[in-house]
Design an enzyme around this catalytic site. Structure first.
Site, PDB file in Angstrom:
ATOM      1  N   LYS A  36       0.864  -1.184   0.000  1.00 47.53           N
ATOM      2  CA  LYS A  36       0.000   0.000   0.000  1.00 47.53           C
ATOM      3  C   LYS A  36       0.890   1.220   0.000  1.00 47.53           C
ATOM      4  O   LYS A  36       2.026   1.168   0.479  1.00 47.53           O
ATOM      5  CB  LYS A  36      -0.870   0.018   1.263  1.00 47.53           C
ATOM      6  CG  LYS A  36      -2.114   0.850   1.121  1.00 47.53           C
ATOM      7  CD  LYS A  36      -3.244   0.039   0.516  1.00 47.53           C
ATOM      8  CE  LYS A  36      -4.441   0.898   0.188  1.00 47.53           C
ATOM      9  NZ  LYS A  36      -5.603   0.056  -0.213  1.00 47.53           N
ATOM     10  N   ASP A  43      -6.972   4.263  -4.555  1.00 46.59           N
ATOM     11  CA  ASP A  43      -7.643   4.112  -3.261  1.00 46.59           C
ATOM     12  C   ASP A  43      -8.291   5.479  -3.025  1.00 46.59           C
ATOM     13  O   ASP A  43      -8.503   6.231  -3.989  1.00 46.59           O
ATOM     14  CB  ASP A  43      -6.621   3.745  -2.157  1.00 46.59           C
ATOM     15  CG  ASP A  43      -7.281   3.271  -0.861  1.00 46.59           C
ATOM     16  OD1 ASP A  43      -7.698   2.109  -0.796  1.00 46.59           O
ATOM     17  OD2 ASP A  43      -7.399   4.080   0.091  1.00 46.59           O
TER      18      ASP A  43
END
Ligand code: 2IT
Length: 445
Positions: free
Chosen positions: A127, A167
């Protein structure tokens, strides 16, 4: 009740990673779920699999300087947490939001590892992102920020190494600017990012995938208890990509969505959010203002400032916004108003206390199972890029449906508890097993 061994594990983790509260929360949930299973397999403990899983393989942090429209120099911080590559190249989104910290990205990267494992596709977990806030920024500012961000990130990623995606705060526009800069620096047109535009390597259904997949998962949860989507009311939070996809699919399957929300409050639309109202969400998002209130004026619905949608009585709740957006009070309100199922489409949408409460009262499933459709279709985008072909939308949707069914089956296999399913345990153990076995096979690395 936490047993003493788990307590010791968490205490050690907290000592090593002071202040990383969201990361501790995500780890504690997984450790608690897998502990018995872990202890029954001494091979895992001997190889210190859990200790290794809690340490990212690599963390990259960097300066992102850029110049705003007034000519002023701005500095943000960029990150990429390369958490676990046991199952494939690091894979996971980039988040651009003022709340981004190392703790947030470590929790997300940790969760991503198990989520990606659940999809059964060959993807490790990662991430990244930045504390850059797109709110109120112009298109030019967003482009310059993305170019500066990629000017450092490009040396750490690649189609066989690490494949970022979107995201919160990173959608099609940002992926475009990031991809353009990567291509320019590397002189390579590759599938290094997912969520790309259709004309340049993107996959059909990727924008819809997280929301669609979440609704497919909720449908399996309902079928498990002899129910269906049709005729049920839903509360949804957020108004971004995930909420949009979920609402579209809920309407298609005969459910009715009565709420959406933003950082400014929530909308209660008794008539149901359908048709043009759903497409309006895309317009609202494109304004970059991060407020949902204008919906109320546009369609004559109620706006409740500074409140969350969980006080509205509904059959099913689907958090689609961000972490810890449902606390214990919200959870109790939902249940006392008759809500019988909560499918979490946001990552770690419920606080630990809310998870404990909900999983004893109603059917509750965690984000790493419910929202895995997004990254699953990213995995399918990678496959299409490698083969240099594009599947039609029916093909992608068919595969997405199969993957969500499979994840639900995995949750039932590892989480069945009498007549009910413990989805937290099912998702955590199901995700853990494959990563653990791959790590064992690959030796101490
Ligand atoms: O949380 C997630 O799974 C995502 N933001 C999507 C990640 C991806 O690589 O598509």
């Amino acid at each position: 009740m936490m047993n003493a061994d788990i307590n010791e594990f968490i205490t050690n983790l907290e000592k090593r990673t002071p202040g990383e509260n969201e990361f501790h929360q995500a780890v504690e949930e997984v450790i608690t779920s897998v502990w018995d299973f872990y202890k029954r397999n001494p091979r895992y403990e001997k190889a210190k699999i859990l200790e290794r899983m809690c340490e990212p393989e690599r963390v990259i942090m960097f300066r992102v300087p850029w110049v705003d429209d007034r000519g002023e120099v701005q500095i943000n911080r960029g990150y990429r947490v390369e958490f676990n590559s046991a199952l494939g190249p690091y894979k996971g989104g980039l988040r651009f939001h003022a709340s981004v910290t190392l703790s947030i990205l470590k929790f997300l990267g940790f969760e991503q590892t198990f989520k990606n494992s659940l999809t059964t596709l060959p993807m490790g977990g990662g991430k990244g992102g930045s504390d850059f806030s797109p709110k109120g920024k112009t298109d030019g500012e967003i482009m310059r920020f993305c170019q500066s961000f990629m000017s450092e990130l490009y040396r750490h990623i690649g189609p066989n190494t690490d494949v970022p995606a979107g995201d919160i705060g990173v959608g099609g526009r940002e992926i475009g600017y990031l991809f353009g800069q990567y291509k320019r620096l590397k002189n390579e047109f590759t599938g290094v990012l997912t969520g790309k535009g259709l004309a340049w390597g993107g996959s059909l259904i990727r924008p819809e995938a997280t929301g669609y997949g979440a609704v497919y998962f909720a449908e399996h949860m309902l079928q498990q208890i002899g129910k269906d989507i049709e005729g049920h009311t839903f509360s949804v939070s957020g108004f971004g990509n995930v909420a949009w996809g979920a609402i579209t699919k809920i309407n298609e399957l005969g459910g009715q969505v009565v709420t959406i929300s933003g950082p400014d409050g929530y909308i209660y639309d008794k008539e149901g959010i359908a048709g043009d109202k759903v497409e309006y969400l895309l317009e609202l998002r494109a304004t970059n203002n991060d407020i949902v209130a204008p919906y109320a004026d546009e369609f004559g619905a109620e706006f409740h400032p500074n409140k969350r949608p969980w006080e509205v009585p509904v059959d099913i709740a689907m958090p689609c916004a961000t972490e810890n957006e449902v606390n214990l009070v919200d959870a109790k309100t939902l249940v006392s108003n008759g809500c019988s199922l909560l499918a979490e489409a946001s990552n770690m949408g419920c606080t630990a206390e809310a998870v404990d409460y909900l999983s004893n009262k109603i059917d509750y499933a965690p984000g790493k199972a419910v929202n895995a459709g997004g990254v699953a279709v990213s995995g399918l985008e990678m496959s299409q890029n490698s083969m240099r072909i594009n599947w039609p939308s029916e093909e992608v949707d068919h595969r997405l449906k199969g993957i969500m069914k499979n994840i639900h089956d995995t949750c039932v296999t590892y989480g069945k508890n009498g007549a009910r399913v413990n989805y937290v345990k099912g998702a955590n153990v199901g995700g853990f097993v494959k990563v653990a076995e791959a790590m064992l096979a690959q030796g101490v690395v």
